[in-house]
Design a protein around this motif. Sequence first.
Motif, PDB file in Angstrom:
ATOM      1  N   TRP A  48       0.864  -1.174   0.000  1.00  0.00           N
ATOM      2  CA  TRP A  48       0.000   0.000   0.000  1.00  0.00           C
ATOM      3  C   TRP A  48       0.907   1.232   0.000  1.00  0.00           C
ATOM      4  O   TRP A  48       1.665   1.447   0.945  1.00  0.00           O
ATOM      5  N   LYS A  49       0.831   2.015  -1.061  1.00  0.00           N
ATOM      6  CA  LYS A  49       1.608   3.252  -1.142  1.00  0.00           C
ATOM      7  C   LYS A  49       0.677   4.420  -0.825  1.00  0.00           C
ATOM      8  O   LYS A  49      -0.342   4.614  -1.485  1.00  0.00           O
ATOM      9  N   PHE A  50       1.046   5.182   0.192  1.00  0.00           N
ATOM     10  CA  PHE A  50       0.197   6.268   0.662  1.00  0.00           C
ATOM     11  C   PHE A  50       0.780   7.629   0.277  1.00  0.00           C
ATOM     12  O   PHE A  50       1.988   7.816   0.234  1.00  0.00           O
ATOM     13  N   ASN A  51      -0.132   8.552   0.023  1.00  0.00           N
ATOM     14  CA  ASN A  51       0.244   9.950  -0.162  1.00  0.00           C
ATOM     15  C   ASN A  51      -0.656  10.771   0.759  1.00  0.00           C
ATOM     16  O   ASN A  51      -1.866  10.787   0.592  1.00  0.00           O
ATOM     17  N   TRP A  52      -0.053  11.447   1.746  1.00  0.00           N
ATOM     18  CA  TRP A  52      -0.829  12.254   2.692  1.00  0.00           C
ATOM     19  C   TRP A  52      -0.217  13.650   2.831  1.00  0.00           C
ATOM     20  O   TRP A  52      -0.189  14.249   3.906  1.00  0.00           O
ATOM     21  N   ASP A  53       0.237  14.190   1.702  1.00  0.00           N
ATOM     22  CA  ASP A  53       0.846  15.524   1.697  1.00  0.00           C
ATOM     23  C   ASP A  53      -0.114  16.587   2.236  1.00  0.00           C
ATOM     24  O   ASP A  53       0.302  17.525   2.920  1.00  0.00           O
ATOM     25  N   LYS A  54      -1.419  16.444   1.908  1.00  0.00           N
ATOM     26  CA  LYS A  54      -2.381  17.454   2.346  1.00  0.00           C
ATOM     27  C   LYS A  54      -2.510  17.468   3.857  1.00  0.00           C
ATOM     28  O   LYS A  54      -2.566  18.521   4.496  1.00  0.00           O
ATOM     29  N   LEU A  55      -2.530  16.283   4.470  1.00  0.00           N
ATOM     30  CA  LEU A  55      -2.599  16.218   5.927  1.00  0.00           C
ATOM     31  C   LEU A  55      -1.308  16.728   6.565  1.00  0.00           C
ATOM     32  O   LEU A  55      -1.332  17.382   7.608  1.00  0.00           O
ATOM     33  N   GLU A  56      -0.191  16.429   5.938  1.00  0.00           N
ATOM     34  CA  GLU A  56       1.091  16.899   6.473  1.00  0.00           C
ATOM     35  C   GLU A  56       1.126  18.425   6.488  1.00  0.00           C
ATOM     36  O   GLU A  56       1.647  19.044   7.421  1.00  0.00           O
ATOM     37  N   VAL A  60      -0.088  17.325  10.465  1.00  0.00           N
ATOM     38  CA  VAL A  60      -0.049  15.925  10.872  1.00  0.00           C
ATOM     39  C   VAL A  60       1.388  15.441  10.867  1.00  0.00           C
ATOM     40  O   VAL A  60       2.118  15.606   9.889  1.00  0.00           O
ATOM     41  N   ASP A  61       1.802  14.836  11.970  1.00  0.00           N
ATOM     42  CA  ASP A  61       3.173  14.377  12.134  1.00  0.00           C
ATOM     43  C   ASP A  61       3.335  12.927  11.676  1.00  0.00           C
ATOM     44  O   ASP A  61       4.340  12.558  11.084  1.00  0.00           O
ATOM     45  N   LYS A  62       2.334  12.107  11.944  1.00  0.00           N
ATOM     46  CA  LYS A  62       2.369  10.706  11.526  1.00  0.00           C
ATOM     47  C   LYS A  62       0.955  10.154  11.497  1.00  0.00           C
ATOM     48  O   LYS A  62       0.013  10.780  12.001  1.00  0.00           O
ATOM     49  N   ILE A  63       0.807   8.970  10.905  1.00  0.00           N
ATOM     50  CA  ILE A  63      -0.481   8.293  10.828  1.00  0.00           C
ATOM     51  C   ILE A  63      -0.283   6.861  11.284  1.00  0.00           C
ATOM     52  O   ILE A  63       0.656   6.188  10.856  1.00  0.00           O
ATOM     53  N   THR A  64      -1.156   6.388  12.166  1.00  0.00           N
ATOM     54  CA  THR A  64      -1.071   5.006  12.624  1.00  0.00           C
ATOM     55  C   THR A  64      -2.422   4.315  12.451  1.00  0.00           C
ATOM     56  O   THR A  64      -3.466   4.973  12.312  1.00  0.00           O
ATOM     57  N   GLY A  65      -2.404   2.999  12.469  1.00  0.00           N
ATOM     58  CA  GLY A  65      -3.650   2.255  12.338  1.00  0.00           C
ATOM     59  C   GLY A  65      -3.397   0.811  11.938  1.00  0.00           C
ATOM     60  O   GLY A  65      -2.303   0.267  12.163  1.00  0.00           O
ATOM     61  N   SER A 110      -8.105   1.294   8.721  1.00  0.00           N
ATOM     62  CA  SER A 110      -8.509   2.353   9.632  1.00  0.00           C
ATOM     63  C   SER A 110      -7.256   3.086  10.104  1.00  0.00           C
ATOM     64  O   SER A 110      -6.363   2.479  10.706  1.00  0.00           O
ATOM     65  N   LEU A 111      -7.186   4.388   9.821  1.00  0.00           N
ATOM     66  CA  LEU A 111      -5.984   5.175  10.102  1.00  0.00           C
ATOM     67  C   LEU A 111      -6.320   6.372  10.984  1.00  0.00           C
ATOM     68  O   LEU A 111      -7.356   7.015  10.806  1.00  0.00           O
ATOM     69  N   ILE A 112      -5.430   6.680  11.906  1.00  0.00           N
ATOM     70  CA  ILE A 112      -5.598   7.829  12.803  1.00  0.00           C
ATOM     71  C   ILE A 112      -4.466   8.826  12.553  1.00  0.00           C
ATOM     72  O   ILE A 112      -3.291   8.477  12.700  1.00  0.00           O
ATOM     73  N   PRO A 113      -4.776  10.079  12.173  1.00  0.00           N
ATOM     74  CA  PRO A 113      -3.727  11.100  12.028  1.00  0.00           C
ATOM     75  C   PRO A 113      -3.336  11.661  13.395  1.00  0.00           C
ATOM     76  O   PRO A 113      -4.189  11.872  14.257  1.00  0.00           O
TER      77      PRO A 113
END
Length: 289
Positions: A48-56, A60-65, A110-113
């Motif tokens: 799974w390749k993620f892109n979360w530039d908008k949240l960063e 947002v420092d990290k995402i866990t789940g 399920s991911l938590i920012p």
Amino acid sequence: MTNSAIEFKSRSHNVNGNTNVLETSAKNGVACVWSATMGDSRQIDLSWKFNWDKLESQGVDKITGFIYVSSIFNRLTATRIYVELSENNQEITKQVDGGSTSYTVYYECSLIPHYKNPDYEEMFASSDQNDSILVVDGKKLHVCKVFLSYHSEYFRALFSSNYKEGQMDEIPIGEVSYEDFALLLSTFYPNPAFPNDSTVEKLLEMGRRFLVSSAVSSAEHHLISNNSLIDNEKMMQLADEYGMSKLLLMCIRKINTVEDAKKWKKSQTYEHLSAETKLKVYERLMEFI
């Protein structure tokens, strides 16, 4: 403030010796490309390749789940995969053993920012530029009277010689948490910190209570920008409640059809809007008739 989970649920896909990218999804500022390949030993390599530039960009420092992988008819052992995404880790991989030449698989995620926590103690530490101490929850914030007075009528009155607090070396601020009060001050003092979706509602509440108009303006700017992921219904509620005229106009303009307007009139949010804002929604409806 508790961060809401970002949840994905894929469609079912057949994985065999010829598959690669299975599906691309996007939700709440996170995009995910799901791939699966089958090796010579019939094991499945999942990624799974993620892109979360908008949240960063929102802080947002990290995402866990967790990712939960399953297969139709349970031909593949259900697998739970821990996820921790950071600036240097944008991809999750997992190899699953199997004995077949083909599987129909799907996943749920399920991911938590997690937002960066400002160092308030350093931000409000003692220095020769500060001339007063505010005490909140037993913690001290060293501040400059003139600077705070410039930004707020509340602080202007607080530091006035007409009030006993203005003569005190340490001034207590009651009925507010240290984190909430420091959040408010951090938006304009000493180096402004920008609001994000996790802090914007609390900032509006604090800005109104302590008469800091710049905090409300900063929150409105964030909500108007393309960085916010808050839905239009919630934005209109905040715009109406806190008198943010530019945001309210933007929200009303997003009502583009009669169906949109009728849906609005039936929503619980609409019932709690002011009469003035209800009229504006009604006038928007009239434009389509």
